[in-house]
Design an enzyme around this catalytic site. Structure first.
Site, PDB file in Angstrom:
ATOM      1  N   PRO A 275     -18.628   4.707  -5.898  1.00 39.39           N
ATOM      2  CG  PRO A 275     -17.115   5.928  -7.206  1.00 39.39           C
ATOM      3  CD  PRO A 275     -18.542   5.430  -7.183  1.00 39.39           C
ATOM      4  NE  ARG A 277     -12.189   1.231   1.291  1.00 36.20           N
ATOM      5  CZ  ARG A 277     -12.382   1.075   2.610  1.00 36.20           C
ATOM      6  NH1 ARG A 277     -11.532   1.593   3.461  1.00 36.20           N
ATOM      7  NH2 ARG A 277     -13.408   0.388   3.059  1.00 36.20           N
ATOM      8  CE1 TYR A 316     -14.991  -1.554   9.823  1.00 35.37           C
ATOM      9  CE2 TYR A 316     -13.640   0.382   9.438  1.00 35.37           C
ATOM     10  CZ  TYR A 316     -14.879  -0.198   9.594  1.00 35.37           C
ATOM     11  OH  TYR A 316     -15.995   0.577   9.499  1.00 35.37           O
ATOM     12  CB  CYS A 342      -8.843   5.618  28.889  1.00 31.01           C
ATOM     13  SG  CYS A 342      -8.059   7.148  29.387  1.00 31.01           S
TER      14      CYS A 342
HETATM   15  N1  LLP Z   1     -22.520   1.744  -1.848  1.00 33.87           N
HETATM   16  C1  LLP Z   1     -23.018   1.160  -0.752  1.00 33.87           C
HETATM   17  C2  LLP Z   1     -24.402   0.682  -0.765  1.00 33.87           C
HETATM   18  C3  LLP Z   1     -22.220   1.000   0.394  1.00 33.87           C
HETATM   19  O1  LLP Z   1     -22.715   0.404   1.466  1.00 33.87           O
HETATM   20  C4  LLP Z   1     -20.884   1.481   0.377  1.00 33.87           C
HETATM   21  C5  LLP Z   1     -20.021   1.346   1.553  1.00 33.87           C
HETATM   22  C6  LLP Z   1     -20.402   2.105  -0.784  1.00 33.87           C
HETATM   23  C7  LLP Z   1     -21.258   2.209  -1.892  1.00 33.87           C
HETATM   24  C8  LLP Z   1     -19.016   2.661  -0.893  1.00 33.87           C
HETATM   25  O2  LLP Z   1     -18.054   1.675  -0.824  1.00 33.87           O
HETATM   26  P1  LLP Z   1     -16.515   2.024  -1.104  1.00 33.87           P
HETATM   27  O3  LLP Z   1     -16.388   2.369  -2.550  1.00 33.87           O
HETATM   28  O4  LLP Z   1     -16.150   3.169  -0.250  1.00 33.87           O
HETATM   29  O5  LLP Z   1     -15.802   0.783  -0.734  1.00 33.87           O
HETATM   30  N2  LLP Z   1     -16.147   2.162   7.305  1.00 33.87           N
HETATM   31  C9  LLP Z   1     -15.536   1.118   6.509  1.00 33.87           C
HETATM   32  C10 LLP Z   1     -16.159   1.019   5.142  1.00 33.87           C
HETATM   33  C11 LLP Z   1     -17.648   0.795   5.180  1.00 33.87           C
HETATM   34  C12 LLP Z   1     -18.279   0.767   3.816  1.00 33.87           C
HETATM   35  C13 LLP Z   1     -19.754   0.768   3.906  1.00 33.87           C
HETATM   36  N3  LLP Z   1     -20.426   0.820   2.643  1.00 33.87           N
HETATM   37  C14 LLP Z   1     -14.043   1.356   6.429  1.00 33.87           C
HETATM   38  O6  LLP Z   1     -13.544   2.352   6.950  1.00 33.87           O
HETATM   39  O7  LLP Z   1     -13.319   0.513   5.879  1.00 33.87           O
END
Ligand code: LLP
Length: 417
Positions: A275, A277, A316, A342
């Protein structure tokens, strides 16, 4: 999810500190994280999965500040890294290599070498070519790389298209059809120790169904591989659990935990989660000051933070909740909250309903602790903004604002120009 950014007597606090005080000392804009919220989220996540005795590896890409990583490491979390830089951050923050997994589609030999020298727990491999490269690199070091193949279960994560990863047309993972043969190949490679299966279907998921679909497919694959005599010791289920940004109601970690336990009941393995986010997003805010209020076709509130500091809205269409740091009795208005960059895409929130802000006021964009600072850049030659960590009544600047001198000295002007 509960956090520790609340108003008391009309003033926004981070835990027990008035944000105004931090703004006066640090200047705006800045990121502010709550240690208690980070720790609490780590505990909530671990608790939701405790039946499985999981290894929870924080996705470093969400927030890679060393102080944040050290804090999370102290709660027992490991790290999911996607580059040598992130691996070095995790190690520097004291997270043991035995709790580090290495994900990503484009690992380079030098990065593999570093990770092997540190003896990290596992590589999540995403292609046949990567598997062969890893075997060669490990062989040269006289080591065996512990490998899980990341499979692509071909499910629709029902999230923003730019953060979906689990459909077969995405660049991620190995298709379920190709996986069994690649496992068979992997067992024959001298530099590879096959240990598991991994999957990650996307980010900011707001329903359990796509997870369930993907995990059921992973379970079938594990059973098939075991029937063929391939030991699957680890099952890495990735990250992706969504958070409330502005009204969404993602599943609770406890519901996610129950679903996982149900899907994998009776199947013995070391479960790993990644995790990002869910741990960090609501543990951080972005504090910014109103520079100008401008009325044209629409009413604009221009703040000193820009899309370079927080890219999520521009990239996004993400909508972060916004609150006044000092509550006012001003009449509610509908404004567009925009930055100084800008670009027309430098608008944080369109049609924001908020008591009309005045020039000089402080505003906070919520849920900015994940993919905020890590994705920031210095477009328009704006300085990266500082990060502050609060715990109770104390705070520390955990990344300082660079100076313009620091910025200028990065470039080199050759004498022939
Ligand atoms: N594991 C892998 C292999 C991943 O690619 C990611 C996120 C995670 C775990 C973690 O995922 P989470 O639990 O955070 O959802 N920049 C984008 C999010 C990109 C996520 C990329 N991979 C945003 O701000 O929404």
């Amino acid at each position: 999810m509960m956090d520790y950014f609340n108003h008391r007597d009309g003033e926004l606090y981070a835990e027990d500190i008035v944000l105004h005080d931090i703004a006066n000392k640090v200047g705006t804009p800045f990121y502010c994280y709550s240690a208690a919220t980070l720790t609490r989220h780590a505990e909530v996540f671990k608790d939701a999965l405790k039946q499985l005795k999981p290894l929870v590896c924080f996705a470093v890409k969400a927030n890679s500040n060393l102080a944040v990583l050290k804090l999370l490491g102290k709660t027992g979390l490991g790290a999911d890294v996607v580059s040598e830089g992130e691996a070095r951050r995790a190690m520097a923050a004291g997270i043991p290599a035995s709790r580090i997994v290495f994900s990503g589609v484009g690992k380079q030999p030098g990065e593999m070498r570093y990770a092997l020298e540190q003896d990290i727990l596992q590589f999540n491999v995403e292609s046949a070519s990567e598997l062969h490269t890893l075997s060669e690199v490990a062989g040269l070091l006289g080591k065996k790389a512990r490998v899980a193949l990341r499979v692509n279960p071909d499910v629709d994560a029902a999230t923003h298209v730019k953060i979906s990863t689990g459909k077969k047309e995405n660049k991620f993972g190995i298709s379920m059809d190709d996986a069994p043969a690649l496992y068979a190949t992997a067992t024959l490679l001298s530099g590879i120790d096959v240990v598991g299966v991994s999957v990650h279907i996307g980010s900011q998921l707001t329903s359990l169904e796509p997870f369930r679909d993907a995990y059921l497919r992973v379970r079938s694959l594990v059973e098939l591989l075991r029937a063929r005599g391939i030991a699957v010791r680890t099952i890495d289920l990735g990250g992706g659990l969504g958070v409330p940004y502005d009204g969404e109601a993602p599943p609770l970690p406890s519901a996610y935990g129950e679903m996982v336990s149900e899907v994998f009941s009776g199947l013995n393995a070391q479960f790993i989660f990644e995790p990002g986010r869910m741990i960090a997003a609501n543990a951080g805010i972005l504090v910014t000051r109103v520079i100008y209020v401008k009325h044209s076709e629409r009413s604009y509130v221009i703040v000193d933070a820009g899309m370079n500091d927080l890219m999520r809205p521009a990239l996004y269409d993400a909508r972060h909740a916004v609150v006044a740091v000092t509550e006012t009795k001003a009449k509610e208005a509908v404004v567009d909250l925009a930055g100084p960059v800008c670009e027309s895409s430098d608008v944080f929130v369109k049609d924001l309903k908020i008591p009309m802000p005045q020039e000089g006021d402080l505003l906070a964009l919520r849920s900015a602790g994940a993919y905020g600072a890590t994705m920031s850049n210095s477009y328009n030659s704006r300085l990266l903004i500082p990060e502050v960590l609060v715990s109770g009544k104390k705070f520390s600047v955990i990344r300082a604002r660079p100076s313009y001198a620091d910025m200028l000295k990065q470039d080199v002007v050759p004498d022939w120009v």
